[in-house]
Design a protein around this motif. Structure first.
Motif, short mmCIF file in Angstrom:
data_model
loop_
_atom_site.label_atom_id
_atom_site.label_comp_id
_atom_site.label_asym_id
_atom_site.label_seq_id
_atom_site.Cartn_x
_atom_site.Cartn_y
_atom_site.Cartn_z
N TRP A 1 0.82 -1.22 0.00
CA TRP A 1 0.00 0.00 0.00
C TRP A 1 0.85 1.26 0.00
O TRP A 1 0.39 2.32 -0.42
CB TRP A 1 -0.95 -0.02 1.20
CG TRP A 1 -1.90 -1.17 1.12
CD1 TRP A 1 -1.86 -2.32 1.84
CD2 TRP A 1 -3.00 -1.30 0.21
NE1 TRP A 1 -2.88 -3.16 1.44
CE2 TRP A 1 -3.59 -2.56 0.44
CE3 TRP A 1 -3.54 -0.50 -0.79
CZ2 TRP A 1 -4.69 -3.02 -0.26
CZ3 TRP A 1 -4.64 -0.95 -1.50
CH2 TRP A 1 -5.20 -2.19 -1.23
N TYR B 1 -4.14 10.49 -4.43
CA TYR B 1 -5.59 10.54 -4.28
C TYR B 1 -6.11 9.33 -5.05
O TYR B 1 -5.79 9.16 -6.23
CB TYR B 1 -6.16 11.82 -4.89
CG TYR B 1 -5.72 13.07 -4.15
CD1 TYR B 1 -6.51 13.61 -3.14
CD2 TYR B 1 -4.52 13.70 -4.45
CE1 TYR B 1 -6.11 14.74 -2.46
CE2 TYR B 1 -4.11 14.83 -3.77
CZ TYR B 1 -4.92 15.35 -2.77
OH TYR B 1 -4.52 16.47 -2.09
N LEU C 1 -11.35 4.08 -5.77
CA LEU C 1 -11.52 2.62 -5.84
C LEU C 1 -12.68 2.30 -6.76
O LEU C 1 -13.72 2.96 -6.70
CB LEU C 1 -11.82 2.04 -4.46
CG LEU C 1 -10.81 2.33 -3.35
CD1 LEU C 1 -11.34 1.78 -2.01
CD2 LEU C 1 -9.46 1.74 -3.69
N TYR D 1 -14.53 -2.74 -0.11
CA TYR D 1 -13.97 -1.40 -0.27
C TYR D 1 -13.51 -0.85 1.09
O TYR D 1 -12.51 -0.14 1.18
CB TYR D 1 -14.98 -0.45 -0.89
CG TYR D 1 -15.26 -0.75 -2.35
CD1 TYR D 1 -14.25 -0.67 -3.31
CD2 TYR D 1 -16.54 -1.09 -2.78
CE1 TYR D 1 -14.50 -0.92 -4.66
CE2 TYR D 1 -16.81 -1.35 -4.12
CZ TYR D 1 -15.79 -1.27 -5.04
OH TYR D 1 -16.04 -1.52 -6.37
N MET D 2 -14.25 -1.18 2.13
CA MET D 2 -13.87 -0.73 3.47
C MET D 2 -12.53 -1.34 3.89
O MET D 2 -11.70 -0.66 4.51
CB MET D 2 -14.97 -1.09 4.47
CG MET D 2 -16.26 -0.32 4.22
SD MET D 2 -17.66 -0.99 5.14
CE MET D 2 -17.19 -0.56 6.81
N SER E 1 -9.86 0.47 2.07
CA SER E 1 -9.74 1.81 2.66
C SER E 1 -8.95 1.77 3.96
O SER E 1 -8.11 2.63 4.21
CB SER E 1 -11.13 2.41 2.90
OG SER E 1 -11.78 2.64 1.69
N THR F 1 -5.50 3.97 3.72
CA THR F 1 -5.66 5.28 4.35
C THR F 1 -4.38 5.86 4.95
O THR F 1 -4.13 7.06 4.80
CB THR F 1 -6.79 5.24 5.40
OG1 THR F 1 -8.03 5.05 4.69
CG2 THR F 1 -6.89 6.51 6.21
N LYS G 1 -6.46 10.96 0.07
CA LYS G 1 -7.91 10.74 0.07
C LYS G 1 -8.19 9.46 -0.68
O LYS G 1 -7.53 9.14 -1.65
CB LYS G 1 -8.63 11.91 -0.58
CG LYS G 1 -10.14 11.79 -0.56
CD LYS G 1 -10.76 13.11 -0.93
CE LYS G 1 -12.03 13.40 -0.19
NZ LYS G 1 -12.03 13.28 1.23
N VAL G 2 -9.22 8.74 -0.23
CA VAL G 2 -9.67 7.54 -0.94
C VAL G 2 -11.20 7.59 -0.99
O VAL G 2 -11.86 7.94 -0.01
CB VAL G 2 -9.18 6.23 -0.27
CG1 VAL G 2 -9.67 6.09 1.16
CG2 VAL G 2 -9.57 5.02 -1.09
N ILE G 3 -11.73 7.30 -2.17
CA ILE G 3 -13.19 7.25 -2.36
C ILE G 3 -13.53 6.03 -3.21
O ILE G 3 -12.65 5.42 -3.80
CB ILE G 3 -13.74 8.53 -3.05
CG1 ILE G 3 -13.17 8.68 -4.47
CG2 ILE G 3 -13.42 9.76 -2.22
CD1 ILE G 3 -14.21 8.79 -5.52
N ILE G 4 -14.79 5.72 -3.29
CA ILE G 4 -15.27 4.70 -4.22
C ILE G 4 -15.90 5.45 -5.38
O ILE G 4 -16.81 6.27 -5.16
CB ILE G 4 -16.32 3.78 -3.56
CG1 ILE G 4 -15.72 3.08 -2.35
CG2 ILE G 4 -16.85 2.76 -4.57
CD1 ILE G 4 -16.75 2.39 -1.48
#
Length: 171
Positions: free
Chosen positions: A57, A64, A67, A80-81, A84, A88, A93-96
């Motif tokens: 990771w 940024y 996912l 996804y969690m 994350s 993290t 930043k991480v988003i779906i």
């Protein structure tokens, strides 16, 4: 003798707001999890957890990350969690979602935390024609943020702006 040319834009109280000034540096990455699925479609928990555990990771340091799964697989939220939770510590930043979603989320954070008091009762033009990928959502969010502060809000350039909002005069 010719009349002197007067730059009315330079003499006006018009304030330009450029969203590009707030564009944070850092690589944007689309992280596709479909390679971690059986035949790209089936999430097998044990195998998926193994991929997550063995993945480096740290290679996403300062990035940024959006996912996603580019196949028609049904991905449970915990997958996804789990990613994350592991990514993290390294990312900004991480988003779906998509890279466009990512840019919108980045700007949402920026605009939500922006102090716009300096624009109180001033005519503001939100600069258009950015060289960086400013999402349309950012322009809408900034218009909303300035709505209750600025005397007026326009879009474009001082020489050719589009009026968006003008505060009604109160007696």
């Amino acid at each position: 003798m010719a009349d002197e040319i007067i730059n009315r834009v330079a003499q006006s109280k018009l304030v330009t707001f450029d969203l590009e000034d707030y564009y944070p540096s850092g690589e944007r990455v689309l992280f596709d999890i479909s390679d971690w699925l059986m035949e790209g479609l089936i999430l097998r928990e044990k195998d998926f957890r193994k991929h997550v555990a063995e993945y480096d990771w740290s290679q996403h340091q300062g990035q940024y990350v959006a996912l996603c799964c580019t196949t028609d697989a049904i991905i449970p939220a915990w997958a996804y969690m789990l990613i994350s939770a592991n990514i993290t510590p390294f990312v900004e930043k991480v988003i779906i979602g998509t890279l466009e979603n990512l840019e919108s989320f980045i700007y949402q954070d920026i605009i939500n935390n922006l102090d716009v008091s300096e624009y109180q009762d001033k005519p503001v033009i939100i600069k258009g024609c950015a060289n960086k990928p400013i999402p349309d959502n950012a322009y809408a969010m900034m218009t909303t943020k300035l709505h209750n502060v600025a005397r007026s809000v326009m879009y474009g350039e001082a020489c050719s702006s589009v009026p968006l909002y003008k505060k009604k005069k109160t007696s």
